[in-house]
Write a protein that holds these residues in place. Structure first.
Motif, PDB file in Angstrom:
ATOM      1  N   ASN A 195      -3.070   5.016  -2.868  1.00 56.35           N
ATOM      2  CA  ASN A 195      -3.993   5.893  -2.158  1.00 56.35           C
ATOM      3  C   ASN A 195      -3.512   7.326  -2.353  1.00 56.35           C
ATOM      4  O   ASN A 195      -2.403   7.670  -1.948  1.00 56.35           O
ATOM      5  N   GLN A 249      -3.944  10.044   8.115  1.00 53.38           N
ATOM      6  CA  GLN A 249      -4.441   8.672   7.976  1.00 53.38           C
ATOM      7  C   GLN A 249      -3.450   7.683   8.591  1.00 53.38           C
ATOM      8  O   GLN A 249      -3.841   6.738   9.284  1.00 53.38           O
ATOM      9  N   ILE A 250      -2.164   7.922   8.319  1.00 52.16           N
ATOM     10  CA  ILE A 250      -1.121   7.044   8.866  1.00 52.16           C
ATOM     11  C   ILE A 250      -1.093   7.142  10.387  1.00 52.16           C
ATOM     12  O   ILE A 250      -0.998   6.130  11.097  1.00 52.16           O
ATOM     13  N   PHE A 299       5.092   6.049   2.153  1.00 51.68           N
ATOM     14  CA  PHE A 299       4.483   7.382   2.138  1.00 51.68           C
ATOM     15  C   PHE A 299       5.309   8.282   1.240  1.00 51.68           C
ATOM     16  O   PHE A 299       6.518   8.427   1.429  1.00 51.68           O
ATOM     17  N   SER A 303      -1.461  13.843  -4.202  1.00 53.86           N
ATOM     18  CA  SER A 303      -2.365  13.879  -5.355  1.00 53.86           C
ATOM     19  C   SER A 303      -1.655  14.194  -6.659  1.00 53.86           C
ATOM     20  O   SER A 303      -2.031  13.676  -7.718  1.00 53.86           O
ATOM     21  N   LEU A 334      -2.903  12.453   4.077  1.00 56.77           N
ATOM     22  CA  LEU A 334      -2.297  11.121   4.089  1.00 56.77           C
ATOM     23  C   LEU A 334      -1.564  10.860   5.401  1.00 56.77           C
ATOM     24  O   LEU A 334      -1.651   9.764   5.958  1.00 56.77           O
ATOM     25  N   VAL A 347      -0.442   1.466   5.827  1.00 57.24           N
ATOM     26  CA  VAL A 347       0.334   2.024   4.718  1.00 57.24           C
ATOM     27  C   VAL A 347       1.775   1.534   4.824  1.00 57.24           C
ATOM     28  O   VAL A 347       2.329   1.445   5.925  1.00 57.24           O
ATOM     29  N   SER A 364       0.772   5.368  -0.128  1.00 57.05           N
ATOM     30  CA  SER A 364       0.015   6.613  -0.016  1.00 57.05           C
ATOM     31  C   SER A 364       0.865   7.725  -0.617  1.00 57.05           C
ATOM     32  O   SER A 364       1.979   7.985  -0.149  1.00 57.05           O
ATOM     33  N   SER A 416      -0.975  15.650   0.991  1.00 55.77           N
ATOM     34  CA  SER A 416       0.055  15.057   1.845  1.00 55.77           C
ATOM     35  C   SER A 416      -0.315  15.098   3.326  1.00 55.77           C
ATOM     36  O   SER A 416      -0.112  14.119   4.062  1.00 55.77           O
ATOM     37  N   THR A 466       0.846  -1.188   0.000  1.00 52.57           N
ATOM     38  CA  THR A 466       0.000   0.000   0.000  1.00 52.57           C
ATOM     39  C   THR A 466       0.882   1.240   0.000  1.00 52.57           C
ATOM     40  O   THR A 466       1.707   1.419   0.895  1.00 52.57           O
TER      41      THR A 466
END
Length: 246
Positions: free
Chosen positions: A52, A62-63, A72, A27, A59, A69, A24, A56, A22
């Motif tokens: 994903n 989320q972590i 990164f 965009s 993300l 993840v 992350s 930034s 995974t």
């Protein structure tokens, strides 16, 4: 540093058990990382990369909250610094893999003559897409440049705050704003719907780092992916999508 690079190169070619990974990523890396992931999967039979994309800062949150993840990739050093300070990523795996540039873009049909940041203060420019400076790196870069030019209050009054750089790009492409701050690579993604007005100078430049997330249980696979991103094939893909090498 030499030891880390040697390790990455070794992992890039070493056989590993297949595993889902995974990643992350910011965009602005959407097109390039999709292509890199496809090339990586082709080069390593059985491997699968789940991507994903978001701002930034989003993300990272989320972590922090426990999202599973493995790698990164941030659009700025500041967010990666926060990840390091919070113990979310492995400092020894941090690598800068690309550079970008900040641009102001306008809709293709726009007749506005924007030649520099002072142009954005003109009455004719009423709505400007700016990423949220507190969580979106492109917005932070834009705010810093505008503050340095003494124009932040004037532009802030016209700002349409977006959640990531791609939302800014979409607003401009649909003509919902008069201008927007995006990366050079984003402008390149929609050449038929937006056009570049001018480049915005960014002190220190814009660099993209990536690192292995400490909570990952797939460190070797994560390191192999990082090595692939920095390999000649990965660099070539990034260049074709408008990034430059660090």
């Amino acid at each position: 540093m030499k030891t880390l690079i040697a390790t990455l190169l070794l992992l890039a070619s070493a056989p590993l058990a297949a595993a889902d990974l995974t990643v992350s990523a910011a965009s602005s890396l959407t097109e390039s990382f999709r292509e890199i992931a496809g090339a990586y999967e082709k080069a390593h039979t059985g491997s699968k990369v789940d991507l994903n994309f978001a701002a930034s800062g989003v993300l990272l949150q989320q972590i922090v909250r426990g999202a599973p993840v493995d790698v990164f990739a941030s659009a700025d050093e500041a967010t990666m610094d926060k990840a390091l300070q919070g113990g979310e990523v492995d400092a020894g795996t941090r690598q800068v893999f690309a550079r970008n540039a900040l641009w102001v873009i306008v809709p293709t049909r726009s007749t506005a003559r924007l030649t520099g940041l002072p142009s954005l203060a003109k009455p004719a420019v009423k709505r400007i897409a700016v990423g949220n400076p507190d969580s979106v790196p492109v917005g932070s870069y834009a705010r810093s440049a505008l503050q340095a030019a003494g124009l932040w209050p004037a532009v802030q009054a016209k700002a349409i705050t977006t959640q990531n750089v791609r939302q800014s790009l979409d607003y401009v492409s649909r003509g919902e704003v008069d201008a927007g701050f995006v990366y050079a690579t984003d402008a390149q993604a929609m050449p038929d719907r937006v056009k570049r007005a001018f480049e915005v100078p960014v002190k220190g430049g814009i660099t993209y780092p990536l690192a292995v997330v400490k909570a990952s249980g797939k460190r070797d696979e994560a390191l192999r992916f990082i090595a692939f991103v920095r390999s000649p094939q990965g660099v070539d893909i990034l260049r074709r999508h408008g990034f430059s090498t660090p």
